[in-house]
Design a protein around this motif. Sequence first.
Motif, PDB file in Angstrom:
ATOM      1  N   PHE A 236      46.700  31.536  39.451  1.00  0.00           N
ATOM      2  CA  PHE A 236      46.740  30.404  40.372  1.00  0.00           C
ATOM      3  C   PHE A 236      47.269  30.887  41.724  1.00  0.00           C
ATOM      4  CE2 PHE A 236      47.161  29.124  36.047  1.00  0.00           C
ATOM      5  CZ  PHE A 236      46.454  27.935  35.911  1.00  0.00           C
ATOM      6  N   VAL A 237      46.866  30.207  42.803  1.00  0.00           N
ATOM      7  CA  VAL A 237      47.290  30.600  44.145  1.00  0.00           C
ATOM      8  C   VAL A 237      47.741  29.372  44.930  1.00  0.00           C
ATOM      9  CG1 VAL A 237      45.812  32.634  44.284  1.00  0.00           C
ATOM     10  CG2 VAL A 237      44.916  30.407  45.023  1.00  0.00           C
ATOM     11  N   ASP A 238      48.601  29.608  45.934  1.00  0.00           N
ATOM     12  CA  ASP A 238      49.028  28.479  46.766  1.00  0.00           C
ATOM     13  C   ASP A 238      47.952  28.107  47.779  1.00  0.00           C
ATOM     14  OD1 ASP A 238      49.403  30.803  48.304  1.00  0.00           O
ATOM     15  OD2 ASP A 238      51.236  30.063  49.250  1.00  0.00           O
ATOM     16  N   THR A 239      47.168  29.069  48.220  1.00  0.00           N
ATOM     17  CA  THR A 239      46.081  28.820  49.156  1.00  0.00           C
ATOM     18  C   THR A 239      44.964  29.811  48.885  1.00  0.00           C
ATOM     19  OG1 THR A 239      45.412  29.006  51.487  1.00  0.00           O
ATOM     20  CG2 THR A 239      47.358  30.232  50.826  1.00  0.00           C
ATOM     21  N   GLU A 240      43.728  29.394  49.099  1.00  0.00           N
ATOM     22  CA  GLU A 240      42.594  30.276  48.839  1.00  0.00           C
ATOM     23  C   GLU A 240      42.578  31.483  49.768  1.00  0.00           C
ATOM     24  OE1 GLU A 240      39.039  27.961  48.773  1.00  0.00           O
ATOM     25  OE2 GLU A 240      39.646  26.816  46.989  1.00  0.00           O
ATOM     26  N   GLU A 241      43.348  31.428  50.857  1.00  0.00           N
ATOM     27  CA  GLU A 241      43.493  32.607  51.715  1.00  0.00           C
ATOM     28  C   GLU A 241      44.022  33.800  50.933  1.00  0.00           C
ATOM     29  OE1 GLU A 241      45.184  32.627  55.706  1.00  0.00           O
ATOM     30  OE2 GLU A 241      45.206  30.443  55.654  1.00  0.00           O
ATOM     31  N   ALA A 242      44.745  33.537  49.858  1.00  0.00           N
ATOM     32  CA  ALA A 242      45.354  34.619  49.088  1.00  0.00           C
ATOM     33  C   ALA A 242      44.311  35.605  48.566  1.00  0.00           C
ATOM     34  CB  ALA A 242      46.156  34.046  47.920  1.00  0.00           C
ATOM     35  N   LEU A 243      43.113  35.116  48.271  1.00  0.00           N
ATOM     36  CA  LEU A 243      42.078  35.986  47.713  1.00  0.00           C
ATOM     37  C   LEU A 243      41.659  37.081  48.687  1.00  0.00           C
ATOM     38  CD1 LEU A 243      39.920  33.262  45.970  1.00  0.00           C
ATOM     39  CD2 LEU A 243      41.238  35.052  44.844  1.00  0.00           C
ATOM     40  N   GLY A 244      41.864  36.858  49.974  1.00  0.00           N
ATOM     41  CA  GLY A 244      41.517  37.875  50.955  1.00  0.00           C
ATOM     42  C   GLY A 244      42.709  38.541  51.589  1.00  0.00           C
ATOM     43  N   LYS A 245      43.920  38.071  51.247  1.00  0.00           N
ATOM     44  CA  LYS A 245      45.123  38.556  51.917  1.00  0.00           C
ATOM     45  C   LYS A 245      46.064  39.336  51.009  1.00  0.00           C
ATOM     46  CE  LYS A 245      44.413  36.557  55.983  1.00  0.00           C
ATOM     47  NZ  LYS A 245      44.905  35.229  56.291  1.00  0.00           N
ATOM     48  N   ALA A 246      46.042  39.069  49.718  1.00  0.00           N
ATOM     49  CA  ALA A 246      47.050  39.631  48.813  1.00  0.00           C
ATOM     50  C   ALA A 246      46.564  40.921  48.175  1.00  0.00           C
ATOM     51  CB  ALA A 246      47.408  38.618  47.730  1.00  0.00           C
ATOM     52  N   GLY A 247      47.306  42.004  48.391  1.00  0.00           N
ATOM     53  CA  GLY A 247      46.944  43.282  47.796  1.00  0.00           C
ATOM     54  C   GLY A 247      46.881  43.229  46.292  1.00  0.00           C
ATOM     55  N   ASP A 248      47.783  42.440  45.669  1.00  0.00           N
ATOM     56  CA  ASP A 248      47.777  42.300  44.208  1.00  0.00           C
ATOM     57  C   ASP A 248      46.420  41.799  43.712  1.00  0.00           C
ATOM     58  OD1 ASP A 248      50.396  40.895  45.478  1.00  0.00           O
ATOM     59  OD2 ASP A 248      51.009  42.233  43.848  1.00  0.00           O
ATOM     60  N   LEU A 249      45.924  40.739  44.354  1.00  0.00           N
ATOM     61  CA  LEU A 249      44.669  40.131  43.927  1.00  0.00           C
ATOM     62  C   LEU A 249      43.480  41.026  44.258  1.00  0.00           C
ATOM     63  CD1 LEU A 249      45.176  36.381  44.934  1.00  0.00           C
ATOM     64  CD2 LEU A 249      45.842  37.560  42.830  1.00  0.00           C
ATOM     65  N   LEU A 250      43.491  41.641  45.437  1.00  0.00           N
ATOM     66  CA  LEU A 250      42.394  42.522  45.832  1.00  0.00           C
ATOM     67  C   LEU A 250      42.270  43.694  44.866  1.00  0.00           C
ATOM     68  CD1 LEU A 250      43.012  42.491  49.685  1.00  0.00           C
ATOM     69  CD2 LEU A 250      41.090  41.432  48.472  1.00  0.00           C
ATOM     70  N   ASP A 251      43.406  44.279  44.480  1.00  0.00           N
ATOM     71  CA  ASP A 251      43.378  45.389  43.517  1.00  0.00           C
ATOM     72  C   ASP A 251      42.835  44.930  42.165  1.00  0.00           C
ATOM     73  OD1 ASP A 251      44.426  47.062  45.399  1.00  0.00           O
ATOM     74  OD2 ASP A 251      46.381  47.325  44.431  1.00  0.00           O
ATOM     75  N   ALA A 252      43.282  43.752  41.719  1.00  0.00           N
ATOM     76  CA  ALA A 252      42.846  43.255  40.406  1.00  0.00           C
ATOM     77  C   ALA A 252      41.353  42.937  40.405  1.00  0.00           C
ATOM     78  CB  ALA A 252      43.659  42.022  40.030  1.00  0.00           C
ATOM     79  N   MET A 253      40.861  42.367  41.494  1.00  0.00           N
ATOM     80  CA  MET A 253      39.424  42.070  41.566  1.00  0.00           C
ATOM     81  C   MET A 253      38.614  43.362  41.596  1.00  0.00           C
ATOM     82  SD  MET A 253      39.130  38.632  43.954  1.00  0.00           S
ATOM     83  CE  MET A 253      40.216  39.185  45.289  1.00  0.00           C
ATOM     84  N   ALA A 254      39.106  44.370  42.319  1.00  0.00           N
ATOM     85  CA  ALA A 254      38.412  45.656  42.364  1.00  0.00           C
ATOM     86  C   ALA A 254      38.413  46.333  41.004  1.00  0.00           C
ATOM     87  CB  ALA A 254      39.067  46.558  43.411  1.00  0.00           C
ATOM     88  N   ALA A 255      39.487  46.136  40.238  1.00  0.00           N
ATOM     89  CA  ALA A 255      39.604  46.757  38.917  1.00  0.00           C
ATOM     90  C   ALA A 255      38.869  45.975  37.835  1.00  0.00           C
ATOM     91  CB  ALA A 255      41.080  46.897  38.540  1.00  0.00           C
ATOM     92  N   GLY A 256      38.429  44.766  38.150  1.00  0.00           N
ATOM     93  CA  GLY A 256      37.711  43.948  37.182  1.00  0.00           C
ATOM     94  C   GLY A 256      38.599  43.160  36.241  1.00  0.00           C
ATOM     95  N   THR A 257      39.913  43.085  36.528  1.00  0.00           N
ATOM     96  CA  THR A 257      40.811  42.308  35.672  1.00  0.00           C
ATOM     97  C   THR A 257      40.985  40.882  36.172  1.00  0.00           C
ATOM     98  OG1 THR A 257      42.727  43.133  36.905  1.00  0.00           O
ATOM     99  CG2 THR A 257      42.092  44.346  34.918  1.00  0.00           C
TER     100      THR A 257
END
Length: 308
Positions: free
Chosen positions: A238-259
């Motif tokens: 869950f995220v506080d704002t959808e901006e997080a999907l393009g701003k947070a290194g944690d999420l960017l790494d996880a999306m790149a890793a497929g998790t």
Amino acid sequence: MKILDADQTRAHLDFGRLVPALRKAFAGEATVPTRHVHTVEAGSDRGTVLIMPAWSEAGYLGIKTINIFPGNSARGLPGLHATYVLYDAHTGVPLAQLDGNEITAWRTAAASALGASFLARSDARRLLVLGTGRIARLLPAAHASVRGIDEVVVWNHRPEGAEALAAQWRAEGWNAQAAIDLEPAVRGADIVTCATLATSPLVKGGWLAPGSHLDLIGSFTPQMREADPSCFAGARTFVDTEEALGKAGDLLDAMAAGTLRADSVVSFTALCRGAHPGRTDEHERTVFKAVGSALEDLTAATLVWEGA
């Protein structure tokens, strides 16, 4: 224009009012433009400047300017400095300048607690805090406003900082202790909350217990991260704002890793409006990632202004 210093700003903030106010704000209507982000380079020093506006139907317009300089810790200074100006949204007339550091710390801790109110187990009582800064210091009180927290552990990359904060919390009445070894502290926690400026992952997914809640509120740029990609595998995110999907290194790494899949992430708005139930059973793992929303700042500033 009224000027409210740190003490005056803090005097009108408490989690008993702020957490419900945030829930109401995210369930309502407001305009929150994308934040402006600028990198500052001054000699060998590096920092980030964020400019965050928001306005609502309640008739308030707020703009926060926040400067983040991670190198300040070596100077004995806070890594974050902010100012907040509140205006009349109908006329643009300035109403007040508030202490932006207090606004930021309180609204961030309150958003963390609001996330836990939906996502942490109802019986969660063991809280692990990573970090010892201004926001970290508020987290036990914030989470205790939504869960029966009776044990607090703090970890920091500088052990003496963790020991000092644990001692401060004990003096305030908390059952608190410092952790030297992070892995067993994570394994034993019901809620793990990270309020750091880390650029390398601190928490590993294999350490998180079934039914635990991971709260990531420190990192806010693609270069920052507090959790490794395995933390998101098999967890609801869950995220506080959808901006997080393009701003947070944690999420960017996880999306790149497929998790993590972007289309599986749920926003605060969906939680607060009842479109998603949040946690659905006692055994699932949940993750809340916050990069900060100007709506949170506006909500806290409005409480201060109306209280003052």
